[in-house]
Scaffold this motif. Sequence first.
Motif, PDB file in Angstrom:
ATOM      1  N   UNK A 131       0.839  -1.203   0.000  1.00  0.00           N
ATOM      2  CA  UNK A 131       0.000   0.000   0.000  1.00  0.00           C
ATOM      3  C   UNK A 131       0.878   1.257   0.000  1.00  0.00           C
ATOM      4  N   UNK A 132       1.981   1.184   0.725  1.00  0.00           N
ATOM      5  CA  UNK A 132       2.893   2.328   0.759  1.00  0.00           C
ATOM      6  C   UNK A 132       3.418   2.610  -0.641  1.00  0.00           C
ATOM      7  N   UNK A 133       3.741   1.532  -1.359  1.00  0.00           N
ATOM      8  CA  UNK A 133       4.210   1.691  -2.731  1.00  0.00           C
ATOM      9  C   UNK A 133       3.130   2.351  -3.577  1.00  0.00           C
TER      10      UNK A 133
ATOM     11  N   UNK B 263       3.519   5.964  -5.302  1.00  0.00           N
ATOM     12  CA  UNK B 263       3.442   6.087  -6.765  1.00  0.00           C
ATOM     13  C   UNK B 263       2.432   7.156  -7.144  1.00  0.00           C
ATOM     14  N   UNK B 264       1.256   7.067  -6.537  1.00  0.00           N
ATOM     15  CA  UNK B 264       0.181   7.993  -6.894  1.00  0.00           C
ATOM     16  C   UNK B 264       0.549   9.431  -6.533  1.00  0.00           C
ATOM     17  N   UNK B 265       1.181   9.614  -5.391  1.00  0.00           N
ATOM     18  CA  UNK B 265       1.552  10.977  -4.988  1.00  0.00           C
ATOM     19  C   UNK B 265       2.868  11.397  -5.639  1.00  0.00           C
ATOM     20  N   UNK B 266       3.838  10.481  -5.635  1.00  0.00           N
ATOM     21  CA  UNK B 266       5.210  10.872  -5.966  1.00  0.00           C
ATOM     22  C   UNK B 266       5.471  11.079  -7.439  1.00  0.00           C
ATOM     23  N   UNK B 267       4.949  10.214  -8.305  1.00  0.00           N
ATOM     24  CA  UNK B 267       5.284  10.326  -9.726  1.00  0.00           C
ATOM     25  C   UNK B 267       4.715  11.618 -10.330  1.00  0.00           C
TER      26      UNK B 267
ATOM     27  N   UNK C 162       0.732   6.087   7.052  1.00  0.00           N
ATOM     28  CA  UNK C 162       1.099   7.493   6.903  1.00  0.00           C
ATOM     29  C   UNK C 162       2.581   7.687   7.232  1.00  0.00           C
ATOM     30  N   UNK C 163       3.021   7.067   8.333  1.00  0.00           N
ATOM     31  CA  UNK C 163       4.424   7.167   8.709  1.00  0.00           C
ATOM     32  C   UNK C 163       5.335   6.628   7.618  1.00  0.00           C
ATOM     33  N   UNK C 164       4.981   5.471   7.081  1.00  0.00           N
ATOM     34  CA  UNK C 164       5.818   4.862   6.046  1.00  0.00           C
ATOM     35  C   UNK C 164       5.853   5.720   4.784  1.00  0.00           C
ATOM     36  N   UNK C 165       4.699   6.254   4.395  1.00  0.00           N
ATOM     37  CA  UNK C 165       4.662   7.093   3.198  1.00  0.00           C
ATOM     38  C   UNK C 165       5.505   8.346   3.424  1.00  0.00           C
ATOM     39  N   UNK C 166       5.352   8.919   4.597  1.00  0.00           N
ATOM     40  CA  UNK C 166       6.106  10.119   4.939  1.00  0.00           C
ATOM     41  C   UNK C 166       7.602   9.886   4.760  1.00  0.00           C
ATOM     42  N   UNK C 167       8.051   8.728   5.228  1.00  0.00           N
ATOM     43  CA  UNK C 167       9.470   8.417   5.219  1.00  0.00           C
ATOM     44  C   UNK C 167       9.972   8.037   3.821  1.00  0.00           C
ATOM     45  N   UNK C 168       9.156   7.325   3.040  1.00  0.00           N
ATOM     46  CA  UNK C 168       9.632   6.806   1.751  1.00  0.00           C
ATOM     47  C   UNK C 168       9.358   7.747   0.585  1.00  0.00           C
ATOM     48  N   UNK C 169       8.370   8.630   0.739  1.00  0.00           N
ATOM     49  CA  UNK C 169       7.981   9.501  -0.378  1.00  0.00           C
ATOM     50  C   UNK C 169       9.156  10.283  -0.986  1.00  0.00           C
ATOM     51  N   UNK C 170      10.012  10.883  -0.170  1.00  0.00           N
ATOM     52  CA  UNK C 170      11.113  11.636  -0.787  1.00  0.00           C
ATOM     53  C   UNK C 170      12.004  10.775  -1.676  1.00  0.00           C
ATOM     54  N   UNK C 171      12.157   9.509  -1.336  1.00  0.00           N
ATOM     55  CA  UNK C 171      12.988   8.636  -2.176  1.00  0.00           C
ATOM     56  C   UNK C 171      12.344   8.472  -3.548  1.00  0.00           C
ATOM     57  N   UNK C 172      11.035   8.260  -3.562  1.00  0.00           N
ATOM     58  CA  UNK C 172      10.329   8.108  -4.836  1.00  0.00           C
ATOM     59  C   UNK C 172      10.430   9.393  -5.648  1.00  0.00           C
ATOM     60  N   UNK C 173      10.099  10.515  -5.017  1.00  0.00           N
ATOM     61  CA  UNK C 173      10.079  11.783  -5.752  1.00  0.00           C
ATOM     62  C   UNK C 173      11.461  12.080  -6.332  1.00  0.00           C
ATOM     63  N   UNK C 174      12.495  11.916  -5.529  1.00  0.00           N
ATOM     64  CA  UNK C 174      13.835  12.261  -5.997  1.00  0.00           C
ATOM     65  C   UNK C 174      14.320  11.326  -7.086  1.00  0.00           C
ATOM     66  N   UNK C 175      14.011  10.063  -6.928  1.00  0.00           N
ATOM     67  CA  UNK C 175      14.443   9.093  -7.927  1.00  0.00           C
ATOM     68  C   UNK C 175      13.816   9.409  -9.286  1.00  0.00           C
ATOM     69  N   UNK C 176      12.511   9.681  -9.287  1.00  0.00           N
ATOM     70  CA  UNK C 176      11.827   9.986 -10.546  1.00  0.00           C
ATOM     71  C   UNK C 176      12.284  11.340 -11.075  1.00  0.00           C
ATOM     72  N   UNK C 177      12.401  12.293 -10.177  1.00  0.00           N
ATOM     73  CA  UNK C 177      12.792  13.645 -10.583  1.00  0.00           C
ATOM     74  C   UNK C 177      14.162  13.635 -11.267  1.00  0.00           C
ATOM     75  N   UNK C 178      15.098  12.855 -10.707  1.00  0.00           N
ATOM     76  CA  UNK C 178      16.444  12.821 -11.276  1.00  0.00           C
ATOM     77  C   UNK C 178      16.398  12.336 -12.726  1.00  0.00           C
TER      78      UNK C 178
ATOM     79  N   UNK D  21       1.649  16.398   2.387  1.00  0.00           N
ATOM     80  CA  UNK D  21       2.730  16.927   3.235  1.00  0.00           C
ATOM     81  C   UNK D  21       2.227  18.057   4.124  1.00  0.00           C
ATOM     82  N   UNK D  22       1.131  18.693   3.717  1.00  0.00           N
ATOM     83  CA  UNK D  22       0.543  19.675   4.617  1.00  0.00           C
ATOM     84  C   UNK D  22      -0.028  18.959   5.845  1.00  0.00           C
ATOM     85  N   UNK D  23      -0.812  17.904   5.579  1.00  0.00           N
ATOM     86  CA  UNK D  23      -1.516  17.235   6.673  1.00  0.00           C
ATOM     87  C   UNK D  23      -0.568  16.443   7.569  1.00  0.00           C
ATOM     88  N   UNK D  24       0.417  15.795   6.986  1.00  0.00           N
ATOM     89  CA  UNK D  24       1.187  14.831   7.771  1.00  0.00           C
ATOM     90  C   UNK D  24       2.636  15.239   7.995  1.00  0.00           C
ATOM     91  N   UNK D  25       3.009  16.400   7.475  1.00  0.00           N
ATOM     92  CA  UNK D  25       4.370  16.849   7.741  1.00  0.00           C
ATOM     93  C   UNK D  25       4.365  18.255   8.348  1.00  0.00           C
TER      94      UNK D  25
END
Lengths: 263, 345, 267
Positions: free
Chosen positions: A70-72, A76-80, A135-151, C18-22
């Motif tokens: 689910x975190x993945x 994906x839905x938020x990060x890509x 929520x905690x897991x998404x919070x922690x992993x999201x930057x990895x997804x965003x940065x990887x795709x962004x790069x 990120x607004x809600x949870x960060x």
Amino acid sequence: MHMTMPRVLQLAVTLLTAAFLIVPAIQSVLAGLTVNYFRGISSGLTLKWLGQVWELYAGSIALSMWLAVTCLAVTLVIGVPAAYALAKSPGRMSRVLEEFISLPLAVPGLALALALLQLYGSMQGFRTSWLFILVGHVLYTLPFMVRSVLAVLMAMDLRSLEESAATLGASSWTRFRTVVVPNAMPGILAGALTVVTLSIGEFNLTWMLHTPYLKTLPVGLADSYASMRLEIASAYTLVFFVMIVPLLMAMQWATDRAQRITR
Amino acid sequence: MTLTITNASKTYPDGTRALRPTSLTVGPGEILSLLGPSGCGKTTLLRIIAGLERPDPGSEVRFGDEDVTRLAVERRNVGMVFQSYALFPNMSVCANIGYGLKVRKVPAAELTRRVDEVLALCRLEDHAERPVTALSGGQRQRVALARAVAPRPRILLLDEPLSALDAALRDSLRDELAAMLRQFDITAVFVTHDQSEALAIADRIAVMSDGVMQQIGKPEELYRSPASAFVARFIGNAMPLPGRMEPGRLVLKGGVLPVPEAAGRSDVYVRAEDIHLDEDGPLQGTLETVSFSGGHYRLGIRDVVEDTLFATHPGRQAPAPGDRVRLRISPDDLVFLPQSGHMPE
Amino acid sequence: MTNRIFVALCLLPLAVFSMAFLALPIVRLVQASGESAEGWGIYLQILQTPRYLQTLLQTVLVSFAVALTALAISTTAGLFLARNRFPGRGALLSILTLPLAFPGVVIGFLIILLGGRQGLFNTLLPGHVVFAYSLTGLFLGYLYFSIPRVLLTVMAATEKLDPSLEEAARTLGASPWRIVVDVILPGLAPSLVAAGAIAFATAMGAFGTAFTLATDIDVLPMVIYTEFTLSANIAMASALSVVLGLATWILLLVARSFAGTTVAAGG
Ligand SMILES: Nc1ncnc2c1ncn2[C@@H]1O[C@H](COP(=O)(O)OP(=O)(O)OP(=O)(O)O)[C@@H](O)[C@H]1O
Ligand SMILES: [Mg+2]
């Protein structure tokens, strides 16, 4: 290889370090498979401990897998799309936003967990559901997804590709679907494997967010280290290794591949 | 499809006035070349036609009778070949070419038929299933062209389609591209900063400089009767002959050149290929440099005018540097432009 | 421009999440730190209470030692692996990088297997050595998860070094040692700074390892944890979290201005 004195020293450091990393891991694998760790291998090999781990912790293993999946999906839905939007808007605001969502990379999980607990701890339905851990897991992993795709997006000529798709009649959504996403695939794949790997191993946030009825694999591990006999703790660690090591290898392979594109 | 541009101008957010108000008409099936030095606003104009850039208020772009000024790119039905080609690396040659048809939801059978047709026109049949990343520069250029024309665009736009190729390939592909464009019979606007490309491919050439349209006309027209010093210099490298104009003659440092009576007070230009070595010629100078360029020699001659004058010499042998030479220029080959206050640079 | 709307829509889920949870939780955390009787004076109190101050100092010292050691070891091994080809190199590389995302709890357990009461050293050595539950154990645990990260960064940076610089130095007659000092280390310096900062910051915030080792050494994350769960001193736990988070974030921000890419994961 020609052996000179400095080389020998370097090799010695390398080998010692490797031993430091691998020996305890091997110990834990062996301990999880021997009948009695204190009597050594001579006491015989057994799968008994693994069986007990399964009885005791099958639930937390399943929860971890479910959380990872689910975190993945959420990252994906938020990060890509977010990475795409950040790549499209080179302004200062996007850099600030990127920096902001990367905070969980720098700020320790414990601090983030405390923050989440204090804001949402009193919302009982949410606090006690698996979604809170998610929520905690998404919070922690999201930057990895965003940065990887962004790069990857930044490394390709996104603007020209999109413009040529537009002149050929593709709408914004069609361009995103048929041009942006397929070409960002190496980054998405690397990001996805990183997300899954990190989610399965996440402890710092999860320990604070979990409830007695919702234990993830690492939480169960901590639990077994504190209260179970060494063999069971080792067998459980073995299960964790079996899950995480292939993921780690895949993650490193995918990250290397994505980085070759980025260069 | 006629393309009509009225008063199109563009000011970028940073204040750069890339295009001054410009009007232009391109007839059905006509190939117009936008020619000008780097940074003169060619790409900007092309992108305004494509809909990739929003022009300043008051600009108007019409395709036939339709005003498309406010129409989004993806609805304009233009074909565009980008300078970098911008082929989709995730797709095969076929998929690239079929992309425009696919997003228009053309039925599969029809799509295959039209892709095959374009593949044949662009001689890409052998590469149909290859990934575009495995193609040579020239092949990529053809795929980019094929992809742009496959959806049968109303207008075809090409932004320096040959500039990504090396010099030798560029020369050989130039004529090929000209032939293909004629075959497609689509109204086309073709950007280049290379005059030989424009001369070879275009029906008409529009010369631009600093965001201003200088002159539009047939290649011969621009060459024979340029409207300004800029055009004269840019097309065929005309050199000024600064001297004292007297009725029927032009007095230069190296002699007196007969000119038509009608020339009046004007600036006179000449091109290197119109200056001939002739022992009985009216002009005299000293040979400064001689360089051999295959079919001819290029001679740099001092003392005819203040600057060095260049002449092409088709003979099998050339005089040596330091020799005194006499020159002839036929009055018909001189280019006369209205006198400007100062000598243009 | 419809495309602008589409791009804005793409950013929307991220902004909401990120607004809600960060953003809001962090605001709440800062707010909570000022809600004790001391108010904002609580930050002053951290500096005045010997226990907190000592913890802070100890955490910084351990983390600093870990960062330095990890840099020394990983640079040595990284350069060796990057510059030499030999059978077994691949296996060595895998061993050295696989622990990249092992969680701290597991690493704590592995350290217990090495140096715990029932550990390898205690059973093999005659003197009976137990170090897992001490500062040494903590140090080794942090070192364990720092090495792979620093190593990967060093190796990536080594590959990007221009080999002609080294060749030039060699043609000028520089000894291998001089080449390392004059060419390689300066070339690696930005990456080393960044990798060291990451190792430092991760060690500062590491919680799982200390938790498993159940050490009596006070490090900041453990103190935050006990303040929150045992003492229910929520304001102090929040204030310490804010200090810890701010310190690591600023450190990494500064380090990143030295070098762009770094390998960060886990802890
Ligand atoms: N997005 C932009 N923002 C600001 N200025 C721009 C932008 N794009 C182009 N310009 C400026 O507008 C002018 C015209 O640019 P344009 O790209 O149209 O030139 P060009 O004739 O196509 O040149 P070239 O032959 O080099 O491609 C240049 O001075 C350029 O710097
Ligand atoms: Mg251009």
